[in-house]
Design a protein around this motif. Structure first.
Motif, mmCIF file in Angstrom:
data_model
loop_
_atom_site.group_PDB
_atom_site.id
_atom_site.type_symbol
_atom_site.label_atom_id
_atom_site.label_comp_id
_atom_site.label_asym_id
_atom_site.label_seq_id
_atom_site.Cartn_x
_atom_site.Cartn_y
_atom_site.Cartn_z
ATOM 1 N N ARG A 66 0.834 -1.202 0.000
ATOM 2 C CA ARG A 66 0.000 0.000 0.000
ATOM 3 C C ARG A 66 0.869 1.252 0.000
ATOM 4 N N GLU A 67 1.904 1.268 0.829
ATOM 5 C CA GLU A 67 2.786 2.435 0.934
ATOM 6 C C GLU A 67 3.536 2.679 -0.372
ATOM 7 N N LEU A 123 1.312 4.150 -3.333
ATOM 8 C CA LEU A 123 1.029 5.591 -3.353
ATOM 9 C C LEU A 123 2.118 6.380 -4.071
ATOM 10 N N GLN A 141 -3.467 13.669 1.258
ATOM 11 C CA GLN A 141 -2.760 13.028 2.360
ATOM 12 C C GLN A 141 -3.221 11.586 2.501
ATOM 13 N N ASP A 142 -2.263 10.695 2.739
ATOM 14 C CA ASP A 142 -2.562 9.286 3.006
ATOM 15 C C ASP A 142 -3.445 8.658 1.936
ATOM 16 N N GLY A 143 -3.218 9.049 0.694
ATOM 17 C CA GLY A 143 -3.976 8.455 -0.401
ATOM 18 C C GLY A 143 -5.417 8.881 -0.470
ATOM 19 N N LYS A 144 -5.733 10.032 0.126
ATOM 20 C CA LYS A 144 -7.104 10.540 0.108
ATOM 21 C C LYS A 144 -7.109 12.020 -0.249
ATOM 22 N N HIS A 185 -8.617 15.434 0.624
ATOM 23 C CA HIS A 185 -9.269 16.023 1.799
ATOM 24 C C HIS A 185 -10.032 17.281 1.397
ATOM 25 N N SER A 208 -12.537 12.633 2.113
ATOM 26 C CA SER A 208 -11.624 11.921 3.004
ATOM 27 C C SER A 208 -12.346 11.220 4.161
ATOM 28 N N ASP A 267 -8.087 3.695 1.155
ATOM 29 C CA ASP A 267 -7.444 4.789 0.431
ATOM 30 C C ASP A 267 -6.910 4.266 -0.898
#
Length: 335
Positions: free
Chosen positions: A154-155, A158, A210-213, A215, A233, A239
């Motif tokens: 996942r990391e 992104l 941020q964090d795949g989202k 906002h 978000s 995400d």
């Protein structure tokens, strides 16, 4: 950096767009199309960034950017895969027909592969042959990837996001049950999807990404009235890192793949299924969801699907009220 494809041939002409979406600079001398830029991103992107900076400083020739002249950023994409980041939406649909949502839906996203040979622009009409097919809008967030290796985490996934944008993933709801009953997925029930005039690099979004989202609030209007104001978000179970990793579990993903979030959906502040904007709620990003809420709360669906002449508008704004990706604005037209 903001990129768009002006209508030109099959695959459009790549341009860099100013931050305020007012002007563009021709980028075809660097890369003729969006796909060609994505194919060699590490080399091409820095050159496009220079062009974008020169455009902001009036250091190069520029032209007025008219969103109606934009094609889909990727008029033909190698892949279009749509996920289910907002499980609240899936839960509502199942609850309305008396079905419990499997526990696995909260741990492993749903995803289907849609047609990607005919993506349409943000101002192109929704061509509908029969109102009885149950035409629905679906306002979503999308990302475009570079090359993604099989089995990515996942990391790591992104890091392969190249661009972020919006989509109206039109659905023909009354054709879906018959197709799904065959056990082989959507085909006729998923006509051409329309994308925002501009796609934006994650770094240009700053803290909004941020964090795949994303906002931000997703503004959805129907016939000039507020229909949805969901926060993209919030209530996002999966995400984009999770969605990309899910798609890449057993194979590589090619550059230029578009991945959708699924219909953006928020719960109400009391944890309930959500209220219309006119009643102080965050509304909805598709008609199916409001129909399901009506079924749950009132026992019957009252809201109709889209009719000829109806107009859908989808947009995300920055803190100053300026459009980030441009506006998807489509009218339903008889095919």
């Amino acid at each position: 950096m903001k990129l768009a494809s002006l209508k030109h041939g099959r695959d459009g002409k790549l341009v860099v767009v100013s931050n305020d979406l007012a002007f563009y600079a021709d980028a075809s001398h660097i890369a003729p199309t969006m796909q060609s830029a994505l194919d060699d991103w590490d080399t091409i992107a820095p050159q496009l960034e220079v062009l974008a900076r020169d455009l902001e400083h009036d250091a190069i020739p520029k032209e007025r950017f008219h969103e109606r002249e934009a094609a889909a950023p990727l008029p033909r994409a190698y892949q279009w895969a749509d996920g289910s980041a907002y499980v609240n939406h899936v839960e509502l649909v199942r609850k309305a027909r008396g079905a419990e949502i499997p526990a696995s839906f909260w741990e492993d996203p749903l995803m289907y592969q849609g047609g990607s040979d005919d993506m349409i622009g943000a101002r192109d009409t929704i061509k509908l042959a029969d109102e009885a097919w149950g035409c629905d809008l679906e306002a979503e967030i999308v990302v475009v990837t570079g090359d993604v290796p099989q089995g990515v985490t996942r990391e790591e996934a992104l890091k392969h996001v190249r661009l972020v944008g919006l989509v109206n993933d039109v659905s023909l709801r009354n054709l879906i049950p018959g197709e799904l009953a065959k056990g082989f997925g959507f085909v006729q029930s998923k006509p051409a999807s329309a994308f925002s005039p501009v796609f934006v690099t994650p770094d240009a979004l700053g803290d909004l990404w941020q964090d795949g989202k994303l906002h931000r609030v997703l503004h959805v209007d129907l016939n000039g009235e507020p229909f949805g104001r969901a926060v993209a978000s919030d209530d996002c179970t999966f995400d984009f890192g999770v969605l990309i990793a899910h798609l890449a579990k057993t194979r590589n993903i090619g550059a230029g793949s578009i991945i959708g979030s699924g219909t953006v959906s928020n719960r109400d502040s009391d944890g309930g299924p959500g209220k219309p904007v006119k009643d102080g709620g965050l509304g909805y990003s598709c008609l199916a969801e409001v129909r399901m809420v009506e079924k749950i709360l009132e026992g019957e669906m009252k809201t109709s699907f889209l009719s000829y002449g109806d107009t859908v508008r989808i947009e995300v704004k920055d803190d100053d009220g300026h459009s980030i990706f441009g506006i998807i604005k489509q009218t339903v037209e008889q095919a």
